[in-house]
Design a protein around this motif. Sequence first.
Motif, PDB file in Angstrom:
ATOM      1  N   GLN A  19       3.503  -3.571 -15.406  1.00 57.34           N
ATOM      2  CA  GLN A  19       3.412  -4.965 -14.956  1.00 57.34           C
ATOM      3  C   GLN A  19       4.767  -5.490 -14.504  1.00 57.34           C
ATOM      4  O   GLN A  19       4.883  -6.143 -13.457  1.00 57.34           O
ATOM      5  N   THR A  20       5.808  -5.192 -15.268  1.00 53.68           N
ATOM      6  CA  THR A  20       7.145  -5.692 -14.943  1.00 53.68           C
ATOM      7  C   THR A  20       7.628  -5.167 -13.599  1.00 53.68           C
ATOM      8  O   THR A  20       8.087  -5.930 -12.738  1.00 53.68           O
ATOM      9  N   LEU A  21       7.520  -3.862 -13.390  1.00 52.23           N
ATOM     10  CA  LEU A  21       8.006  -3.294 -12.131  1.00 52.23           C
ATOM     11  C   LEU A  21       7.104  -3.675 -10.958  1.00 52.23           C
ATOM     12  O   LEU A  21       7.588  -3.906  -9.842  1.00 52.23           O
ATOM     13  N   SER A  22       5.793  -3.776 -11.196  1.00 57.42           N
ATOM     14  CA  SER A  22       4.875  -4.201 -10.135  1.00 57.42           C
ATOM     15  C   SER A  22       5.182  -5.633  -9.706  1.00 57.42           C
ATOM     16  O   SER A  22       5.122  -5.968  -8.517  1.00 57.42           O
ATOM     17  N   TYR A  23       5.533  -6.468 -10.663  1.00 60.51           N
ATOM     18  CA  TYR A  23       5.905  -7.853 -10.358  1.00 60.51           C
ATOM     19  C   TYR A  23       7.158  -7.893  -9.489  1.00 60.51           C
ATOM     20  O   TYR A  23       7.221  -8.635  -8.499  1.00 60.51           O
ATOM     21  N   GLU A  25       0.822  -1.214   0.000  1.00 65.74           N
ATOM     22  CA  GLU A  25       0.000   0.000   0.000  1.00 65.74           C
ATOM     23  C   GLU A  25       0.854   1.262   0.000  1.00 65.74           C
ATOM     24  O   GLU A  25       0.356   2.349  -0.283  1.00 65.74           O
ATOM     25  N   GLN A  26       2.120   1.118   0.341  1.00 66.89           N
ATOM     26  CA  GLN A  26       3.028   2.264   0.373  1.00 66.89           C
ATOM     27  C   GLN A  26       3.590   2.613  -1.000  1.00 66.89           C
ATOM     28  O   GLN A  26       4.232   3.644  -1.176  1.00 66.89           O
ATOM     29  N   VAL A  27       3.360   1.737  -1.977  1.00 65.72           N
ATOM     30  CA  VAL A  27       3.933   1.928  -3.320  1.00 65.72           C
ATOM     31  C   VAL A  27       2.901   2.582  -4.230  1.00 65.72           C
ATOM     32  O   VAL A  27       1.776   2.089  -4.368  1.00 65.72           O
ATOM     33  N   ARG A  28       3.284   3.675  -4.830  1.00 61.89           N
ATOM     34  CA  ARG A  28       2.402   4.469  -5.688  1.00 61.89           C
ATOM     35  C   ARG A  28       2.875   4.381  -7.133  1.00 61.89           C
ATOM     36  O   ARG A  28       4.060   4.556  -7.427  1.00 61.89           O
ATOM     37  N   MET A  36      -1.450  -3.401 -12.131  1.00 63.51           N
ATOM     38  CA  MET A  36      -1.220  -3.113 -10.715  1.00 63.51           C
ATOM     39  C   MET A  36      -1.985  -4.087  -9.823  1.00 63.51           C
ATOM     40  O   MET A  36      -1.428  -4.659  -8.873  1.00 63.51           O
ATOM     41  N   LYS A  37      -3.264  -4.265 -10.123  1.00 59.96           N
ATOM     42  CA  LYS A  37      -4.112  -5.068  -9.230  1.00 59.96           C
ATOM     43  C   LYS A  37      -3.673  -6.522  -9.179  1.00 59.96           C
ATOM     44  O   LYS A  37      -3.749  -7.165  -8.127  1.00 59.96           O
ATOM     45  N   THR A  38      -3.188  -7.044 -10.301  1.00 63.09           N
ATOM     46  CA  THR A  38      -2.731  -8.439 -10.301  1.00 63.09           C
ATOM     47  C   THR A  38      -1.538  -8.645  -9.375  1.00 63.09           C
ATOM     48  O   THR A  38      -1.280  -9.755  -8.917  1.00 63.09           O
ATOM     49  N   MET A  39      -0.804  -7.564  -9.081  1.00 63.65           N
ATOM     50  CA  MET A  39       0.356  -7.660  -8.203  1.00 63.65           C
ATOM     51  C   MET A  39       0.107  -7.067  -6.820  1.00 63.65           C
ATOM     52  O   MET A  39       1.022  -6.943  -6.014  1.00 63.65           O
ATOM     53  N   GLY A  40      -1.139  -6.674  -6.544  1.00 67.22           N
ATOM     54  CA  GLY A  40      -1.487  -6.217  -5.214  1.00 67.22           C
ATOM     55  C   GLY A  40      -1.251  -4.749  -4.952  1.00 67.22           C
ATOM     56  O   GLY A  40      -1.303  -4.307  -3.797  1.00 67.22           O
ATOM     57  N   LEU A  41      -0.990  -3.971  -5.997  1.00 71.54           N
ATOM     58  CA  LEU A  41      -0.805  -2.525  -5.836  1.00 71.54           C
ATOM     59  C   LEU A  41      -2.133  -1.819  -6.101  1.00 71.54           C
ATOM     60  O   LEU A  41      -2.891  -2.237  -6.985  1.00 71.54           O
ATOM     61  N   GLY A  42      -2.391  -0.735  -5.374  1.00 68.37           N
ATOM     62  CA  GLY A  42      -3.693  -0.102  -5.510  1.00 68.37           C
ATOM     63  C   GLY A  42      -3.700   1.399  -5.613  1.00 68.37           C
ATOM     64  O   GLY A  42      -4.761   1.993  -5.805  1.00 68.37           O
ATOM     65  N   GLU A  43      -2.536   2.060  -5.509  1.00 68.24           N
ATOM     66  CA  GLU A  43      -2.526   3.523  -5.507  1.00 68.24           C
ATOM     67  C   GLU A  43      -2.014   4.052  -6.838  1.00 68.24           C
ATOM     68  O   GLU A  43      -0.837   3.909  -7.168  1.00 68.24           O
TER      69      GLU A  43
END
Length: 243
Positions: A150-154, A3-6, A25-32
């Motif tokens: 996607q790459t960086l979120s992974y 949650e801290q990652v934007r 983002m959502k597939t990797m759990g990021l939301g902001e």
Amino acid sequence: MLEQVRIVLVNTSHTGNIGSAARAMKTMGLGELWLVDPVSSPDGQAVALAAGASDILARARIVPTLAEAVADCGLVIGTSARSRTWSWPMLDAREAGIKAMAEAPRHKVALVFGRERTGLSNDELQQCHFHVAIPANPEYSSLNLAMAVQTLSYEVRMAWLAQAPVAEAEQEYPLSDDLERFYQHLQQTLLDTGFIIKPHPGQVMTKLRRLFNRARPESHELNILRGILTSVQKQIKQRESNN
């Protein structure tokens, strides 16, 4: 800590790319998600390509400048090719994920992505502590915006799953907004001393930004530097009043 990652998208041209990035983002759990001066706000096409991640689009913040999007972030990583006039500290995608998770317990972390065709401008890249390059095939390095997200979120998620302890996470770093105020203070002091002149500032401030971004002073170190600048300015004013 995810949650801290934007994720910050700058001046995105196509709303479909915004939706696809939200899905990545959502597939990797990021939301902001923050959008800096998008050509168009998210629309039906964005929602369609988000494919179930429309909640991220609904919460997305739209701001006019990158400075506003990263003002409360202690670590800013911008996507960039390596061939730039001013070389900045570089990370690969894996290193970026590890560093993001190492510092997330202390402050917000921003991963910044530029325009589809031209990426981030040099001025925008100067607002980043590190640049990250995805080592794609040099003979065919066509990587669209959502793929890059996607790459960086992974890599962020993999670092989160690994939970690798990094001593750097214990350090307290200034937020991006604090750094910008320091650079303004530094520039004004250099003008006051005559080290640089307004009509011809040259590349001094660009080089100094590069130096301090590379060094990454901690919060208390930045306070010391601000104190030194204030002391210099006081001495200048005192001498002027004596004259």
